[in-house]
Design an enzyme around this catalytic site. Structure first.
Site, PDB file in Angstrom:
ATOM      1  CB  THR A 233      -0.910   0.018   1.238  1.00 21.99           C
ATOM      2  OG1 THR A 233      -1.683  -1.189   1.260  1.00 21.99           O
ATOM      3  CG2 THR A 233      -1.848   1.211   1.208  1.00 21.99           C
TER       4      THR A 233
ATOM      5  CE  LYS B 292      -5.191  -0.722   1.611  1.00 14.95           C
ATOM      6  NZ  LYS B 292      -5.532  -1.970   2.236  1.00 14.95           N
TER       7      LYS B 292
ATOM      8  CE  LYS C 262       1.555   2.264   4.097  1.00 14.66           C
ATOM      9  NZ  LYS C 262       1.953   0.922   3.687  1.00 14.66           N
TER      10      LYS C 262
HETATM   11  P1  NAD Z   1       5.542  -6.085   7.538  1.00 16.45           P
HETATM   12  O1  NAD Z   1       6.304  -4.954   8.150  1.00 16.45           O
HETATM   13  O2  NAD Z   1       5.084  -7.225   8.391  1.00 16.45           O
HETATM   14  O3  NAD Z   1       6.432  -6.741   6.361  1.00 16.45           O
HETATM   15  C1  NAD Z   1       7.277  -6.020   5.501  1.00 16.45           C
HETATM   16  C2  NAD Z   1       8.476  -6.922   5.196  1.00 16.45           C
HETATM   17  O4  NAD Z   1       9.281  -6.297   4.203  1.00 16.45           O
HETATM   18  C3  NAD Z   1       9.382  -7.163   6.423  1.00 16.45           C
HETATM   19  O5  NAD Z   1       9.545  -8.555   6.617  1.00 16.45           O
HETATM   20  C4  NAD Z   1      10.696  -6.469   6.026  1.00 16.45           C
HETATM   21  O6  NAD Z   1      11.846  -7.134   6.538  1.00 16.45           O
HETATM   22  C5  NAD Z   1      10.636  -6.557   4.521  1.00 16.45           C
HETATM   23  N1  NAD Z   1      11.442  -5.588   3.804  1.00 16.45           N
HETATM   24  C6  NAD Z   1      11.511  -4.240   3.985  1.00 16.45           C
HETATM   25  N2  NAD Z   1      12.315  -3.691   3.069  1.00 16.45           N
HETATM   26  C7  NAD Z   1      12.763  -4.704   2.271  1.00 16.45           C
HETATM   27  C8  NAD Z   1      13.606  -4.781   1.151  1.00 16.45           C
HETATM   28  N3  NAD Z   1      14.163  -3.679   0.617  1.00 16.45           N
HETATM   29  N4  NAD Z   1      13.844  -5.987   0.595  1.00 16.45           N
HETATM   30  C9  NAD Z   1      13.297  -7.098   1.104  1.00 16.45           C
HETATM   31  N5  NAD Z   1      12.474  -7.097   2.172  1.00 16.45           N
HETATM   32  C10 NAD Z   1      12.216  -5.910   2.747  1.00 16.45           C
HETATM   33  O7  NAD Z   1       4.327  -5.418   6.755  1.00 16.45           O
HETATM   34  P2  NAD Z   1       2.950  -6.133   6.317  1.00 16.45           P
HETATM   35  O8  NAD Z   1       1.966  -6.056   7.415  1.00 16.45           O
HETATM   36  O9  NAD Z   1       3.282  -7.428   5.662  1.00 16.45           O
HETATM   37  O10 NAD Z   1       2.448  -5.087   5.210  1.00 16.45           O
HETATM   38  C11 NAD Z   1       3.019  -5.039   3.906  1.00 16.45           C
HETATM   39  C12 NAD Z   1       2.233  -4.050   3.070  1.00 16.45           C
HETATM   40  O11 NAD Z   1       0.873  -4.489   3.009  1.00 16.45           O
HETATM   41  C13 NAD Z   1       2.208  -2.629   3.617  1.00 16.45           C
HETATM   42  O12 NAD Z   1       2.321  -1.724   2.546  1.00 16.45           O
HETATM   43  C14 NAD Z   1       0.864  -2.537   4.307  1.00 16.45           C
HETATM   44  O13 NAD Z   1       0.358  -1.220   4.354  1.00 16.45           O
HETATM   45  C15 NAD Z   1       0.014  -3.421   3.421  1.00 16.45           C
HETATM   46  N6  NAD Z   1      -1.155  -4.014   4.073  1.00 16.45           N
HETATM   47  C16 NAD Z   1      -1.048  -4.589   5.296  1.00 16.45           C
HETATM   48  C17 NAD Z   1      -2.180  -5.137   5.900  1.00 16.45           C
HETATM   49  C18 NAD Z   1      -2.090  -5.800   7.268  1.00 16.45           C
HETATM   50  O14 NAD Z   1      -3.144  -6.088   7.841  1.00 16.45           O
HETATM   51  N7  NAD Z   1      -0.910  -6.072   7.794  1.00 16.45           N
HETATM   52  C19 NAD Z   1      -3.418  -5.105   5.236  1.00 16.45           C
HETATM   53  C20 NAD Z   1      -3.492  -4.549   3.965  1.00 16.45           C
HETATM   54  C21 NAD Z   1      -2.347  -3.993   3.394  1.00 16.45           C
END
Ligand code: NAD
Length: 297
Positions: free
Chosen positions: A97, A169, A244
């Site tokens: 997102t 979104k 966010k």
């Molecule tokens: P998270 O923080 O759990 O996971 C992000 C992952 O990316 C981490 O494991 C981190 O180590 C990795 N990372 C960061 N930079 C990196 C890079 N350069 N190379 C490789 N890995 C890297 O986040 P999440 O909850 O999985 O959310 C991910 C996305 O999905 C976000 O944009 C969030 O807004 C969106 N989202 C989340 C939810 C939710 O409920 N968690 C729901 C809808 C959308």
């Protein structure tokens, strides 16, 4: 079977990558956190290795800055980003997102077709492959990627050209925040007027006040037994994530001159709430709205 490079194996990415593997695809995952790759069981040594030879490359990263770096800058372990490491005929999918503007910028900068495909449905949706995908990009890229997205989700909607997925979104979650705050305010007014939660629910859920925040995600315990209010507001959808998304919506509104006063006020209220209760479900904002100190002056 497709070969898929999956970068970003966090709370969302790991179960999404697992569902692709379960569907029979060959998934090479990469995350900066080695433990996340061990959890997937098919980790790559670098993002470049995950991307090399892949038919599809998917990113699921925290924010726009990570997405820009991963695809273009090489901060994810490649010399010039995932785009340079990929096959010329690969299809790129970013499920993070992020800002509408960054989605368009990255898609315009890469030679390969790129889709923005943010999701709703949270971690449960990611685990159960019931996510909703909102997709921006060309018809051809969407048609090619559709089966891949369907292995991770139940609903896949092509919203338009590049950036349209992120736009959908931002608009949806701004609407959700405003409707949640409105639902909370209705329950608070009902409490003051001596009207029971159940009575308000029974009327409004069958009347013109009906909305998802009321009927599926009711912010008071009782009327909807599965809602986070019944488990002390454990998420669900954490207030920090709603904050966010409201920031992204206001950034988009500012860029195009859209007037969204309720979206702006929702951002202020969630900023206040998330500063103390960021890990609480976003419906927990009812506690803040009940307290006199946080009322608008
Ligand atoms: P998270 O923080 O759990 O996971 C992000 C992952 O990316 C981490 O494991 C981190 O180590 C990795 N990372 C960061 N930079 C990196 C890079 N350069 N190379 C490789 N890995 C890297 O986040 P999440 O909850 O999985 O959310 C991910 C996305 O999905 C976000 O944009 C969030 O807004 C969106 N989202 C989340 C939810 C939710 O409920 N968690 C729901 C809808 C959308």
């Amino acid at each position: 079977m497709a070969r898929i490079g999956f970068v970003g194996l966090g709370n969302m990415g790991l179960p999404m990558a697992r569902n692709l593997a379960r569907a029979g695809h060959a998934v090479a995952g990469f995350d900066l956190d080695a433990a996340r790759m061990q959890a997937l069981g098919s980790g790559a040594a670098s993002a470049a290795e995950a991307a090399a030879g892949a038919d599809f490359i998917i990113t699921m990263l925290p924010a726009g800055t990570h997405v820009r770096q991963a695809w273009l800058d090489g901060a994810a372990g490649t010399a010039q980003g995932l785009a340079a490491a990929a096959r010329p005929d690969a299809v790129f999918i970013d499920c993070s997102t992020i800002e509408v503007a960054v989605a368009r910028e990255v898609a315009a900068a890469v030679a390969q077709p790129m889709l923005d495909a943010p999701v709703s449905g949270g971690v449960m949706g990611a685990e159960n492959a019931t996510l909703t995908f909102m997709v921006g990009g060309t018809d051809d890229a969407f048609a090619t990627a559709r089966p891949i997205l369907e292995a991770m989700g139940r609903t896949v909607v092509h919203c338009g050209a590049s950036g349209a997925g992120q736009a959908a979104k931002a608009c949806n979650n701004m609407l959700l925040a405003v409707s949640m705050i409105g639902t909370c305010e209705a329950f608070i007014l009902a409490e003051k007027l001596g009207l029971s939660h159940q009575a308000l629910f029974d009327v409004a859920s069958k009347s013109s006040g009906q909305c998802w925040a009321l009927t599926t995600y009711c912010p008071v315990p009782g009327p909807v037994p599965g809602s986070p209010a019944n488990r002390d507001y454990q998420p669900g959808f954490a207030a920090a994530l709603m904050l966010k998304d409201l920031g992204l919506a206001q950034a988009a509104a500012g860029e195009v001159g859209a007037v969204t006063p309720l979206g702006a006020r929702a951002l202020e209220l969630y900023r206040e709430f998330a500063s103390l209760h960021g890990l609480t479900d976003f419906s927990g904002i009812i506690h803040q709205l009940r307290s006199n100190g946080s009322r608008p002056s």
